[in-house]
Design an enzyme around this catalytic site. Structure first.
Site, mmCIF file in Angstrom:
data_model
loop_
_atom_site.group_PDB
_atom_site.id
_atom_site.type_symbol
_atom_site.label_atom_id
_atom_site.label_comp_id
_atom_site.label_asym_id
_atom_site.label_seq_id
_atom_site.Cartn_x
_atom_site.Cartn_y
_atom_site.Cartn_z
ATOM 1 C CG ASN A 87 -1.773 1.228 1.348
ATOM 2 O OD1 ASN A 87 -1.945 1.973 0.381
ATOM 3 N ND2 ASN A 87 -2.331 1.459 2.531
ATOM 4 C CE LYS A 89 -0.015 3.134 4.787
ATOM 5 N NZ LYS A 89 0.229 3.200 6.237
ATOM 6 C CG HIS A 174 -5.649 1.656 5.488
ATOM 7 N ND1 HIS A 174 -5.131 2.613 6.340
ATOM 8 C CD2 HIS A 174 -4.642 0.764 5.258
ATOM 9 C CE1 HIS A 174 -3.868 2.313 6.607
ATOM 10 N NE2 HIS A 174 -3.541 1.206 5.964
ATOM 11 C CD GLU A 176 -2.661 5.389 6.898
ATOM 12 O OE1 GLU A 176 -1.616 5.005 7.454
ATOM 13 O OE2 GLU A 176 -2.815 5.405 5.657
ATOM 14 C CD GLU A 246 -3.355 -2.545 7.368
ATOM 15 O OE1 GLU A 246 -2.236 -2.423 6.885
ATOM 16 O OE2 GLU A 246 -4.274 -1.749 7.141
ATOM 17 N N GLY A 252 3.004 1.931 10.674
ATOM 18 C CA GLY A 252 3.952 3.028 10.550
ATOM 19 C C GLY A 252 4.690 3.386 11.819
ATOM 20 C CB SER A 292 5.535 -1.989 11.300
ATOM 21 O OG SER A 292 5.093 -0.668 11.524
#
Length: 331
Positions: A87, A89, A174, A176, A246, A252, A292
């Site tokens: 991904n 992003k 996701h 985010e 996730e 991250g 990660s």
């Protein structure tokens, strides 16, 4: 005052909308959990490291750090084709960089690469260029989609637009998108249904925040997000769904759930799917780990019986690192 967030009132139909003001940028699933104590599941890491079932009506006996035991586990693990995905992003910054990165990643897929499906989820503007760069060696998908097909939705990209340029896969849910952009479980479900309606495939992302993990709510969060995200999805359509677990606290941050913790949550998610559909559907559904993932962690993760792949963020922007992840080795 908080910015109004669009939520479609007629997914898949004529463009209608309602404007709702979110009370918080927490996911709606978190709100549902906090307001409904019956959803609480003990997610304990003790010396025995065990999961306890929730009041959703499923209570599998799964031990942290132990392989899931069922009549299907051993045989169907081998039948689920691994899925390694990246991904990008909001990266990279230019078309030339995107083409170079996609080309380098595609070049890493060779005769000795494990028999796995590989995909890159890239910014809309780079999709066609990336497709040309990989020359059919892997899938190029979209990082999101609007659940509406057409109408007055400035800045949106529809499933039919994506399909017209050759996209088969798109992400939905996701963290985010849930947290930063305020996409609700209902909105995410609309994305899933629209992709399936057009014969496309969807990777539904689920996972708990760090505070939810610390409050032992990981299992409950995943249950809510699975049940709401897959509402209206038939057993037959589940063949075009992949799940990406996730843990938000690991995205991250450099933190990675141990393989044992990740395995236990994946097994729990599979048990939820068995309750929603049946055991066969659950055992055929690929569940990926994200958060990660690195060349150093991928081998142990992929050795777990219920981890069927990875959704990789930062490492997918480094061709050498992502190439190693694609060429994982089970330990």
């Amino acid at each position: 005052s908080k910015t109004p967030i669009y939520r479609p009132s007629n997914i898949g139909g004529q463009a209608k909308s309602t404007l709702e003001r979110p009370q918080t940028l927490l996911s709606s699933s978190s709100l549902a959990i906090s307001s409904n104590p019956s959803l609480t599941m003990k997610f304990q890491i003790l010396s025995g490291l065990s999961l306890v079932g929730s009041a959703w009506g499923f209570a599998p006996s799964i031990g942290f750090g132990t392989s899931r035991q069922s009549a299907f586990s051993t045989s169907l693990e081998a039948e689920r084709k691994p899925f390694i995905s990246g991904n990008w992003k909001l990266n990279p910054q230019t078309k030339d960089e995107a083409v170079a990165l996609a080309s380098d990643i595609a070049a890493a897929i060779g005769p000795d690469t494990p028999d796995a499906e590989v995909a890159l989820f890239v910014p809309y503007v780079f999709i066609e260029a990336a497709m040309g760069a990989v020359d059919g060696k892997l899938q190029v998908g979209a990082e999101g989609v609007c659940p509406e097909i057409k109408g007055a939705f400035t800045g949106a990209v529809s499933a039919s637009m994506l399909q017209s340029v050759g996209v088969q896969w798109a992400l939905a849910g996701h963290s985010e998108r849930r947290v930063i952009f305020g996409e609700s479980d209902e909105y995410i479900n609309g994305q899933v249904l629209k992709l399936l309606e057009l014969g496309m495939s969807c990777m539904l992302c689920i996972g708990e925040s760090e505070s939810e993990f610390e409050q032992n709510l990981a299992g409950s969060v995943c249950a809510v997000q699975l049940k709401k995200g897959l509402a209206g999805v038939s057993k037959e359509d589940m063949s075009r769904i992949a799940i990406a677990y996730e843990p938000v606290w690991a995205i991250g941050t450099g933190k990675v759930a141990t393989p044992e913790i990740a395995q236990a949550v994946h097994a729990q998610c599979r048990s939820i799917l068995a309750q929603m559909y049946d055991q066969e559907t659950a055992d055929n559904t690929r569940i990926l780990y994200g958060g990660s993932v690195t060349p150093e962690s991928v081998d142990e993760l992929m050795a777990q019986p219920d981890i069927d792949g990875a959704l990789v963020g930062g490492a997918s922007l480094d061709s050498s690192k992502f190439s190693r992840i694609i060429n994982f080795q089970k330990v």
